[in-house]
Design an enzyme around this catalytic site. Structure first.
Site: not given
Length: 583
Positions: A123-124, A299, A301, A303-304, A399
């Site tokens: 992720s982030h 981010d 991947d 999704d944010r 998300k």
């Protein structure tokens, strides 16, 4: 080519318990012998036979360091486990929302549909040889595996003794689109490398009015900047913003995906998206020149998201509320109405006020996207979000950062229908947010994180807060003794959620103090491992008076911050005079 299946002996490795976002560790941990293989096989063993034998699986991720090696290992293990075909995004790149879209929307040439996916992302978090790697499994609805599956995966990691692998299967060229076919003991096995953006772009075009957004972007009055922070969003940014919507190439910042995210931290917030923040006029020093009208970041991947206006930051809590308030008029996908809206419990109540005003079904859920997914699968929720820069809708079960950016562009296009041509001033991001506050009130909001606190002391602090809740009159005596200028506490509890879809109950999800004026204090504990705990404190002040919605957040929140720290005895329990991070 014909491949053989070998069986490799292994033994359990400690610490392979997947969290809500899968398994995340340092790269060096994943590179240990059998570490990745054990987890992948534990996942195959947790699935029903029809989800593996003869099935179609997606294997891709954010392109971080070790992804290319991991993809080849998973392909070989999928072949040995009887999977019929594996779909891989070109160069291993697929954003987490795009994986969800591929599972839900994509059909193979023979009509095949994916039953799940291994997503390779942390992720982030940073990437690189000394940084983070991660893996998680998504189900046939496109959403993260539920606890019933992740619990089975974890149990399997504790008893695993062997795994099958097609070791003689050559590495597949994942840099070129095409199908590579093999023959194995159970028949044909295909690996199809496909364009990372095609399915996702097609889905976005079915949701938004691209022509209206294109018209906005063509106006010399409207300027735009998008920062992918060298994450996987870069694989979509050029295609969507430049090719489809006509933005200038110069509008894209850090949009070349890199294994180490260019040495940066791919977390879209005011701290880490430094270049974008400076370009938007929010940096500590003036960069010179007029900032763009609209800016956004993603981010690792994708999704944010973070949404910015010219010299203006939009909080994630406000962002989801504003999208929900404007969705029906601005976004064709929602033209027939919203089924309902939802937010995570720590997220501000800005969305609640919109839901009440528009007479929408509203849900407050624990932190974790799977709770939104349950509501969406049951047709009960259209738009949802969380305070940690996550926003989404029922088009997928994750998300979706680019979706949120296109939603904001749609709202800007809708508000500026009559202003794009001629000399009229454009309605800005700041104008939209301030108008929203004037209509619904403003939820001043901040989060304090106290990291690596002694786990025992953190637990004592939470027990102290629960004990206080036994008598609201007593709590209010303490409150008024600390700050007479704060509203009285109306109720206090430890948040518990009963899922309206499957009836499951999630307990101990955070301690809440709810005030008579709509303000809130929330305390949550996370990461109670050997390295200590993180205490998260969420402070929210609701202001209905339109003449007071323009104050500085720090000033508006000061009385509640003071109260929260003294009521919880934060310094006394933790020994900390200040938080590690303030968001």
């Amino acid at each position: 080519m014909v491949f053989k299946v070998s069986t490799v002996s292994t033994s359990p490795i400690d610490g392979q318990k997947p969290g809500t976002s899968g398994l995340r560790k340092k790269v060096k941990v994943f590179k240990q012998p059998n570490y990745l293989e054990n987890f992948v096989q534990a996942t195959f063993n947790a699935l029903t036979a029809e989800k593996v034998k003869g099935a179609t699986l997606v294997v891709s991720g954010d392109g971080r360091y070790y992804s290319k090696d991991a993809v080849q290992i998973i392909i070989k293990m999928a072949a040995a486990n009887g999977v019929r075909r594996v779909w891989v995004g070109k160069n291993t790149l697929l954003s987490t929302p795009a994986v969800s879209a591929v599972i839900r929307e994509r059909s193979g040439a023979d009509g095949s549909k994916a039953t799940g996916a291994f997503i390779l992302t942390a992720s982030h978090n940073p990437g690189g040889p000394t940084e983070d790697f991660g893996i998680k499994y998504n189900m046939e609805n496109g959403g993260p595996a539920p606890e019933s599956i992740t619990d089975k995966i974890y149990e399997n990691t504790k008893t695993i003794k062997e795994y099958p692998i097609a070791q003689d299967l050559p590495n597949v060229d994942i840099s070129a689109v095409g199908v590579t076919s093999f023959e194995g003991p159970e028949g044909k096995f295909d690996v199809e490398v496909f364009d990372s953006a095609d399915d996702y772009v097609k889905l976005m075009k079915s949701i938004f009015d691209f022509e209206a957004i294109r018209k906005l972007l063509s106006s010399p009055k409207f300027t735009f900047c998008y920062d992918a922070l060298h994450g996987v969003a870069g694989a979509y940014a050029h295609r969507i913003f430049v090719e489809e919507l006509g933005a200038q190439e110069s509008a894209l910042l850090n949009c070349t995906p890199k294994e180490d995210f260019g040495g940066g931290h791919p977390d879209p917030n005011l701290t880490y998206a430094k270049e974008l923040v400076a370009r938007m006029g929010l940096g500590k020093s003036d960069t010179g020149g007029e900032p763009p009208e609209f800016g956004a970041a993603a981010d690792g991947d994708a999704d944010r998201n973070m949404i910015l206006g010219k010299r203006f930051f939009v909080t994630p809590s406000d962002s989801v509320a504003i999208i929900a308030a404007n969705a029906i008029g601005a976004i064709p996908y929602f033209s027939s109405g919203l089924k309902g809206v939802a937010r995570s419990m720590p997220t501000s109540a800005a969305l609640d006020v919109v839901a009440k005003s528009l007479n929408l079904k509203f849900f407050e859920v624990p932190t974790g996207w799977k709770f939104f997914g349950n509501l969406m699968d049951a047709g009960m929720c259209s738009v949802c979000g969380e305070e940690s820069f996550g926003t989404g809708s029922d088009h997928i079960r994750e998300k979706d950062g680019i979706w949120a950016v296109l939603a904001w562009m749609s709202i800007l296009a809708h508000k500026n229908k009559g202003n794009i041509d001629g000399n009229a001033k454009l309605v800005s991001v700041e104008d939209i947010v301030r108008q929203h506050w004037a209509t619904y009130g403003r939820h001043y909001y901040t989060r304090y994180d106290y990291e690596n606190v002694d786990a025992g002391k953190a637990k004592e602090l939470m027990e102290h807060l629960v004990k206080l809740q036994s008598s609201i009159p007593e709590v209010n005596k303490i409150v008024k003794g600390i700050r007479s200028d704060v509203a009285s506490v109306a109720s206090a509890d430890e948040f518990e959620y009963k899922d309206p879809v499957d009836g499951s109950i999630s307990k101990h999800q955070g301690i809440r103090y709810l005030f008579e004026d709509g303000s809130r204090l929330v305390f949550r504990l996370s990461g109670t491992g050997s390295e200590g705990a993180t205490i998260r404190l969420y402070i929210e002040q609701y202001e209905k008076d339109a003449s007071k919605t323009g104050r500085e957040s720090q000033e508006a929140l000061s009385p509640l911050v003071d109260l929260a720290l003294k009521l919880s005895k934060m310094e006394e329990f933790t020994g900390r005079s200040a938080p590690t991070v303030i968001t």
